[in-house]
Design a protein around this motif. Structure first.
Motif, PDB file in Angstrom:
ATOM      1  N   LEU A 118      63.408  30.413  21.249  1.00 40.26           N
ATOM      2  CA  LEU A 118      63.711  29.622  22.431  1.00 40.26           C
ATOM      3  C   LEU A 118      63.691  30.505  23.664  1.00 40.26           C
ATOM      4  N   GLY A 119      63.226  29.933  24.786  1.00 40.34           N
ATOM      5  CA  GLY A 119      63.220  30.657  26.048  1.00 40.34           C
ATOM      6  C   GLY A 119      63.973  29.877  27.114  1.00 40.34           C
ATOM      7  N   PHE A 120      64.732  30.571  27.951  1.00 43.92           N
ATOM      8  CA  PHE A 120      65.545  29.941  28.986  1.00 43.92           C
ATOM      9  C   PHE A 120      65.462  30.731  30.281  1.00 43.92           C
ATOM     10  N   THR A 121      65.789  30.039  31.382  1.00 37.23           N
ATOM     11  CA  THR A 121      66.042  30.670  32.672  1.00 37.23           C
ATOM     12  C   THR A 121      67.396  30.183  33.169  1.00 37.23           C
ATOM     13  N   THR A 122      68.178  31.079  33.729  1.00 34.59           N
ATOM     14  CA  THR A 122      69.472  30.655  34.270  1.00 34.59           C
ATOM     15  C   THR A 122      69.256  29.903  35.587  1.00 34.59           C
ATOM     16  N   ARG A 123      70.110  28.942  35.841  1.00 31.50           N
ATOM     17  CA  ARG A 123      69.898  28.039  36.965  1.00 31.50           C
ATOM     18  C   ARG A 123      69.992  28.736  38.316  1.00 31.50           C
ATOM     19  N   SER A 124      70.982  29.609  38.480  1.00 36.71           N
ATOM     20  CA  SER A 124      71.207  30.214  39.785  1.00 36.71           C
ATOM     21  C   SER A 124      70.763  31.670  39.859  1.00 36.71           C
ATOM     22  N   SER A 125      71.166  32.486  38.900  1.00 34.44           N
ATOM     23  CA  SER A 125      70.835  33.912  38.953  1.00 34.44           C
ATOM     24  C   SER A 125      69.372  34.173  38.611  1.00 34.44           C
ATOM     25  N   ARG A 126      68.709  33.205  37.987  1.00 28.83           N
ATOM     26  CA  ARG A 126      67.279  33.268  37.664  1.00 28.83           C
ATOM     27  C   ARG A 126      66.957  34.398  36.693  1.00 28.83           C
ATOM     28  N   MET A 127      67.874  34.685  35.809  1.00 24.16           N
ATOM     29  CA  MET A 127      67.591  35.629  34.729  1.00 24.16           C
ATOM     30  C   MET A 127      66.908  34.891  33.583  1.00 24.16           C
ATOM     31  N   THR A 128      66.172  35.636  32.763  1.00 30.71           N
ATOM     32  CA  THR A 128      65.471  35.030  31.639  1.00 30.71           C
ATOM     33  C   THR A 128      66.080  35.475  30.321  1.00 30.71           C
ATOM     34  N   LEU A 129      65.978  34.579  29.337  1.00 31.11           N
ATOM     35  CA  LEU A 129      66.512  34.832  28.002  1.00 31.11           C
ATOM     36  C   LEU A 129      65.524  34.323  26.973  1.00 31.11           C
TER      37      LEU A 129
END
Length: 829
Positions: free
Chosen positions: A218-229
């Motif tokens: 799974l891949g994600f981006t944080t809503r505010s800080s815009r970090m990726t996971l």
């Protein structure tokens, strides 16, 4: 005040073992504490010690160091320079879940009868091991063995071995291996500022999903800080039984479901590999590629290879860092090694990040980095893992531009390191006990000096350290002034020292002393660099705009630093106004009114002489050569009774200074409380994560306290105290190994290295050579040691807070001691 002992666990449930923390009975009342105590981590990411089956649980938690969301800090009234952006570590998707169904019924510890149970965190193998024998309502017996690790060798990898054997029946078994985005299980207490801001699942925006039979990414981006996971798992299934596999997806979880027709005595073995990758700059696609490569390698190498590399890593760690102790308390050795193991789990692979106050065992304190790193963790790392210490200091260097910006925000020159942060921006909303703690600058400078002197790493000082020293010295020089009313002494006003029950004061003694150290070390370092490496000096002048007059100004300010002293009492006032306040009636304060910060308005606390943690006493340890022994004794005797211990960072320092003064009972009592801070839940809040700095403090209390080590100017001295039967440890000193062994009233020093090392033992100069043992009898020199006496029979015992909390029965059993806390919006861990 009545002194009460920490309540320790019964040994039939939690046996005393030197190399394991063992639980032989599931105690539901201790579920929240044991999730912290049995956590596994490697400094990059970590998982709380919940059960694979997912239930019962207090709070599921999987955290990646530095992976955070940002949010605007709300204020009723704003002011110039207030911090604007909060940062909170994110509870990422939980990959440890393997739900077990027998006859289509979920098996868990809360509902299914247990015939046999043992869980153990093994300090030598680095694994969390468990064996449970369940019996279903229909009489079917199911044996589960599991082994979990977060790899020290493979920074992005964790693994779980999960074996199920049905003993007496043929029955359908389902293993649902999941990656779960848990909802918040509870509202975090608004009245306890130590706890984290609540973030819901929407903070992670789904960007990608890749699935292939046993594998899920799974891949994600944080809503505010815009970090990726990127996170995911893969599996190896070993069974002689008939099996079917399918994938399922819901809003909360992604699953790989293994349906097996189990037969008696035939084990079903599932190995689950987990990986996590985060970044501020790398795309989700690149992160997924990295995750795939990690899982491919894990499948090739297998679980046994991970176990081998984990054991090898820990063999090396214990060779460098073990502290052997006996003759104090039956659990002292177990507690000491648990503390050291948790320090390793918090720091080993932190690499380009800092160390959160709770490590990766909980979300409290938002996952922020404080001065804890420099003052309570780096001393341990400097002498056991210098590479890790260097990495933490490099992390501070990478935040230097943000610190420069923060100084401009508060209208100062130079750089001001944030009191609490993840990304380098100040996240402290309570300036009185946050921004005002300028002494964090001195903590960073102090750690640089300690690292360079212990390791000889002058290259670090030239390339990174001097630049930090320049900017922190500029801050001090700009912050203070030469006061005519104080005879042109250099004064520093409106600051907060380590004691957060006394805020925004003038001339805090600890702060002024540490600022003086910072200013002098900066001036010395610049002048040495100018004379020994003109090219690097020129580059530094270009980068910083350093003028030739600045080092002279810093030295002038340091030489003129105002350090208050009260002749009538013979003590150093904590600050200009401290002795004008009324003394708090600690003995008359109800036990259930501690910590004070949760029961009294800050303005009430600020009007009294009462301490949350050591302040002047901390300076007695750090800068001992600046005080006479009589001054140390008077200062300690004055401040110790009014130190509440509402901070977990206090007992270790009190133990060190008490040992130096020859107060045997005090030294051992305070060390015991440092050791038991979490395992006896002295603070009453281990459920929210472990106190990592206090663990560093327990090592400091052993080495600096009982062994009496001091390290100034690159020189080591020892004044060991014969307070325990046996104390043994090793120190890394400039690439060599110094072994110290205290036993039966004598101490032996042995050097492992080819370069002679000169140390001082109780004033005697010793020259150590490779392999040679030098032994001294402590009893013969005890009377000659400065301050060697014991006041314990004639004065009040150390202020170990009291207060009954019920009848705890586990390793995290709540102590009757006052629990530690922090002022509104702030505090120490």
């Amino acid at each position: 005040m009545i002194r009460r002992e920490p309540v320790l666990p019964p040994e039939f449930i939690y046996p005393v073992e030197d190399w394991r923390m063992v639980e032989r009975e599931f105690v539901p009342a201790l579920l929240s504490q044991t999730e912290s105590i049995f956590a596994t981590a490697n400094g990059y990411f970590g998982m709380r010690g919940g059960f694979e089956e997912g239930t019962p649980a207090y709070e599921h938690g999987t955290f990646v160091n530095g992976f955070h969301e940002t949010w605007p800090i709300p204020y009723g009234e704003r002011a110039h320079g207030f911090a604007t952006t909060g940062q909170t570590i994110i509870n990422v998707p939980d990959g440890k879940i393997i739900r077990l169904y027998v006859d289509d019924e979920l098996v868990d510890l809360a509902r299914t009868p247990v015939l046999r149970y043992e869980r153990a965190l093994d300090f030598r193998t680095g694994t969390l091991d468990r064996e449970v024998l369940w019996e279903t309502p229909t009489g079917k017996q199911v044996l589960v063995r599991s082994r979990r690790l977060v790899s020290f060798a493979e920074r992005h990898l964790a693994a779980i071995f999960y074996e199920v054997t049905v003993l007496n029946a043929e029955v359908p078994i389902v293993l649902s291996s999941e990656l779960v985005q848990h909802p918040q299980p509870r509202m975090l207490g608004e009245d306890d500022p130590r706890l984290a801001r609540q973030l819901d699942r929407s903070v992670l925006i789904p960007e990608a999903r890749q699935a292939d039979k046993y594998r899920l990414l799974l891949g994600f981006t944080t809503r505010s800080s815009r970090m990726t996971l990127a996170c995911g798992f893969d599996h190896i299934l070993e069974t002689a039984c008939e099996c079917a596999v399918e994938q399922e997806k819901s809003d909360e979880a992604n699953r790989v479901v293994f349906s097996v027709q189990a037969t008696p005595g035939k084990p079903i073995r599932l190995t689950k590999f987990l990986t996590y990758h985060t970044s501020r700059t790398v795309s989700v696609g690149e992160q997924l590629d990295r995750a795939r490569r990690v899982l491919d390698r894990a499948l090739r190498q297998g679980f046994e290879r991970l176990l081998l590399t984990q054991r090898q890593y820990l063999d090396d760690f214990w060779h460098r860092a073990d502290v052997e102790v006996s003759g104090m308390h039956s659990r002292a050795q177990q507690c000491m090694r648990w503390d050291l193991f948790q320090l390793l789990q918090a720091t080993a692979r932190a690499d380009g990040a800092g160390v959160p106050a709770k490590g990766l065992t909980g979300q409290a304190y938002e996952g922020h980095y404080f001065w804890d790193m420099e003052m309570f963790m780096i001393p341990f790392l400097v002498y056991t893992d210098p590479r890790a210490a260097r990495n933490l200091l490099l992390f501070r260097y990478r935040l230097l531009d943000a610190a420069r910006q923060r100084a401009r925000e508060v209208s100062q020159k130079g750089a001001l390191f944030p009191w609490r942060t993840i990304n380098g921006q100040e996240a402290s909303a309570y300036y009185a006990a946050g921004t005002a703690q300028y002494h964090i600058n001195a903590a960073v400078a102090y750690a640089i000096r300690k690292y360079v002197e212990a390791t000889g790493d002058e290259d670090f000082l030239r390339r990174y350290g001097v630049e930090i020293l320049i900017e922190t010295a500029r801050l001090w020089y700009d912050l203070g002034f030469f006061s005519e009313r104080r005879g042109n002494r250099f004064c520093i006003n409106s600051v907060t020292g380590p004691d957060e029950y006394t805020t925004v004061v003038d001339n805090n003694t600890y702060t002024n002393l540490m600022a003086r150290e910072n200013l002098r070390y900066a001036a010395d370092s610049v002048e040495i660099l100018q004379s020994t490496d003109p090219l690097t000096y020129s580059e530094l002048v270009y980068r910083t705009g350093l003028s030739p007059e600045e080092p002279k100004d810093w030295r002038r300010a340091a030489d003129a630093m105002y350090i208050a002293f009260d002749e009538a009492l013979g003590i150093h006032p904590q600050d200009d106004g401290f002795l004008n306040r009324e003394v708090w009636d600690c003995a008359g304060t109800p036990a259930d009114h501690y910590p004070l910060l949760l029961h009294y308005h800050p303005l009430v606390i600020y009007r009294y002489q009462v301490l949350k943690q050591t302040d002047v006493v901390f300076a007695l340890f750090l800068l001992g050569e600046d005080f006479t022994m009589e001054q140390k004794r008077r200062d300690f005797d004055y401040y110790d009774p009014m130190t509440t211990g509402d901070s977990s960072l206090s007992a270790c320092i009190q133990s060190i200074v008490a040992a130096e003064l020859g107060y045997r009972t005090h030294a051992l009592e305070y060390w015991k409380y440092a050791l038991l801070m979490d395992l006896a839940d002295v603070g009453g809040n281990v459920k929210d994560g472990c106190h990592i700095a206090a663990m560093g403090g327990s090592w400091m209390a052993a080495v600096y306290g009982l062994a009496g080590m001091r390290d100034r100017g690159g020189k080591l001295s020892f004044k060991p105290r014969p307070y325990v039967e046996r104390l043994r440890f090793a120190l890394a000193v400039r690439g060599q190994r110094l072994e110290v062994h205290i036993e039966n009233g004598s101490v032996t020093y042995r050097l492992r290295g080819k370069v002679e090392l000169t140390i001082t033992h109780c004033g005697e100069t010793l020259v150590l050579r490779d392999g040679e043992a030098v032994t001294r009898n402590l009893a013969e020199r005890a009377e000659a040691m400065d301050g060697f006496h014991d006041r314990d029979s004639s004065v009040m015992p150390p202020r170990i807070p009291a207060g009954d909390r019920g009848d705890p029965t586990g390793p995290a059993a709540k102590s009757p001691a006052k629990h530690r806390g922090r002022p509104p919006g702030e505090g120490t861990r």
